[in-house]
Design an enzyme around this catalytic site. Structure first.
Site, PDB file in Angstrom:
ATOM      1  N   THR A 254       0.849  -1.191   0.000  1.00 51.94           N
ATOM      2  CA  THR A 254       0.000   0.000   0.000  1.00 51.94           C
ATOM      3  C   THR A 254       0.880   1.236   0.000  1.00 51.94           C
ATOM      4  OG1 THR A 254      -1.830  -1.108   1.118  1.00 51.94           O
ATOM      5  CG2 THR A 254      -1.807   1.271   1.243  1.00 51.94           C
ATOM      6  N   PHE A 256       1.059   5.283   0.757  1.00 53.62           N
ATOM      7  CA  PHE A 256       0.432   6.327   1.567  1.00 53.62           C
ATOM      8  C   PHE A 256       1.036   7.672   1.197  1.00 53.62           C
ATOM      9  CE2 PHE A 256       0.283   2.407   3.917  1.00 53.62           C
ATOM     10  CZ  PHE A 256      -0.918   2.409   4.613  1.00 53.62           C
TER      11      PHE A 256
END
Ligand SMILES: O=C(O)C(=O)C[C@]1(C(=O)O)C=C[C@@H](O)C=C1
Length: 354
Positions: A254, A256
Site C-alpha cells: 500500500t 500512503f
C-alpha cells in the site's frame, strides 16, 4: 563460557559505548540545528537524503533496509529533541496506516488515531496535527478514491510518500484454530486472503468489520473467534499468530501520502503530484500531457476520477518524477497551466526512501 564468547561480548560492550557517545554527539548537533534553523523543523528532503546516502555507504553485513530503519529511529529521536511531531492517521491503533506512520516518522513522534480519512485532513488543516498519513493506493485493490477527492478539495500539501508491504496474519487468543466459529476482518483483507481462506478454512464464516484493528480487538475478547490483521494489531491485542503472511499476493503493497501545511524542498529523487481537468474534446488529454514528454518529464501515474461538477466529466491525477523547483518540471507545469482548464499542484516530495 568460552574465551571466544567472552571476548566477543567484551568487544560488543566497547562498540556499544562508542556508538552511544557518537549518538549523543549527533543528538547535540541536531538540537543545535533546531535552534539555528529557520521555519519548519521537520525536513523530509534532508531525511530522505540521509537514508539514501547511508544505504549507498553501507558496507554490510546488515541489509540496507535494516540500516535505514535504525537511522530513521535515530532521526526521529533527534527531531523529538528539537520538537516532537504530532502525526494524525486513519485509526484505530493497530491499523496498517499506523504502521506506515511509524515507518515514516519513527517512534518518537506522537501518533493521533482519527476515525476517518477526512478527519486526518481536518486535523492537519486546523493545526491540531503537524502531519497526516493517508492511504492512496493498494497494489491489489487500486486507488483510495476518498483520499484523491480530499486532496483536490483541501489546501494541504503532499510532502512525502510511504510504501508499506502488507502482510496479513491469522490471529487468535487460542493456540489453535479448532474451536473457531467465526473470522473477523476488514473486507479488503478478506479479499486479499481469499484463495488462502478457500484452501485452508473454507467453512469458517467470514465477518467483515470496519478495520483490521477492530477485528483483532473482537478476537481478543472471544476465544471462539479469530481475525485477519497485521502484526501491529496482533501485538496490540496480545494475539497468537496461527498462520503468518497469508495474503494471496506476496508483493501486496500500500502507498500512503504524508500531508502537511508546508512544501518539501528538493531531495534529488523526488516526485510531483498534480490534478488537472481538460476540455471534453478529442485529443484534449494528449494536448495536456504533451509538455511533460517534450520536457523529458517521466510520468509515473495517471488516474481519472469523476469531477463533482457534471455528469461524465473527469479530473486527472498525474504523478511524475522530479520536483516542481527543477527547471524542466517547472517549465512543463507552466505550459500545463496555460493549456488546462484547471491545474492544482498537490505537492513535490521525496520518493519513498525505505
Ligand atoms: O538537518 C536537519 O535539519 C535536522 O534537523 C537534523 C535531522 C537529523 O536528525 O538528521 C532531524 C530532523 C530533520 O527532519 C532532518 C534531519
Amino acid at each position: 563460557m568460552s574465551d571466544e564468547l567472552l571476548n566477543l561480548r567484551k568487544n560488543i560492550d566497547r562498540l556499544d559505548e562508542e556508538i552511544l557517545a557518537r549518538l549523543a554527539e549527533r543528538a547535540r548537533n541536531a538540537r543545535r540545528i533546531g535552534e539555528v534553523k529557520q521555519g519548519n523543523l521537520y525536513r523530509p528532503e534532508r531525511e530522505a537524503q540521509v537514508l539514501r546516502r547511508l544505504a549507498e555507504a553501507n558496507p554490510g553485513p546488515l541489509p540496507d533496509e535494516a540500516v535505514q530503519r535504525i537511522f530513521r529511529e535515530i532521526m526521529s529521536a533527534c527531531l523529538a529533541l528539537e520538537q516532537p511531531q504530532r502525526v494524525a492517521y486513519l485509526g484505530p491503533a493497530g491499523t496498517f496506516s499506523e504502521s506506515a506512520s511509524r515507518k515514516h516518522f519513527g517512534s518518537a513522534a506522537s501518533f493521533l488515531p482519527m476515525a476517518a480519512i477526512d478527519d486526518v485532513f481536518r486535523a492537519v488543516e486546523a493545526g491540531n496535527a503537524d502531519y497526516g498519513v493517508v492511504p492512496v493506493e493498494n497494489s491489489t485493490e487500486g486507488v483510495v478514491g476518498g483520499t484523491l477527492d480530499l486532496l483536490l478539495a483541501n489546501p494541504v500539501r503532499i510532502c512525502g510518500e510511504v510504501k508499506l508491504r502488507i502482510h496479513q496474519h491469522l490471529l487468535s487468543r487460542s493456540e489453535g484454530i479448532g474451536a473457531a466459529k467465526r473470522l473477523y476482518s476488514h473486507m479488503q483483507s478478506l479479499a486479499q486472503c481469499h484463495e488462502w481462506l478457500n484452501r485452508n478454512l473454507p467453512n469458517l464464516p467470514r465477518v467483515p468489520v470496519a478495520s483490521n484493528a477492530e477485528a483483532a480487538r473482537l478476537a481478543s475478547e472471544d476465544p471462539e473467534s479469530c481475525a485477519i490483521a497485521g502484526e501491529a494489531a496482533a501485538e496490540l491485542y496480545g494475539l497468537n499468530v496461527l498462520a503468518a503472511n497469508i495474503e494471496d499476493d506476496p508483493n501486496n503493497t500500500t502507498r500512503f501520502f504524508v500531508i502537511g501545511r508546508h512544501d518539501a524542498g528538493p531531495s534529488g529523487q523526488d516526485k510531483t503530484s498534480i490534478v488537472l481537468s481538460s476540455a471534453n474534446r478529442p485529443g484534449a488529454m494528449y494536448a495536456l500531457l504533451e509538455p511533460l514528454a517534450r520536457h523529458g518529464v517521466d510520468m509515473t501515474k495517471l488516474q481519472s476520477r469523476p469531477a463533482r461538477s457534471g455528469l461524465w466529466e473527469y479530473v486527472f491525477y498525474v504523478d511524475f518524477l522530479g520536483h516542481q523547483d527543477d527547471p524542466e518540471v517547472a517549465a512543463a507545469i507552466a505550459e500545463l497551466q496555460e493549456r488546462a482548464a484547471f491545474v492544482k499542484i498537490l505537492g513535490s516530495y521525496p520518493a519513498a526512501a525505505i
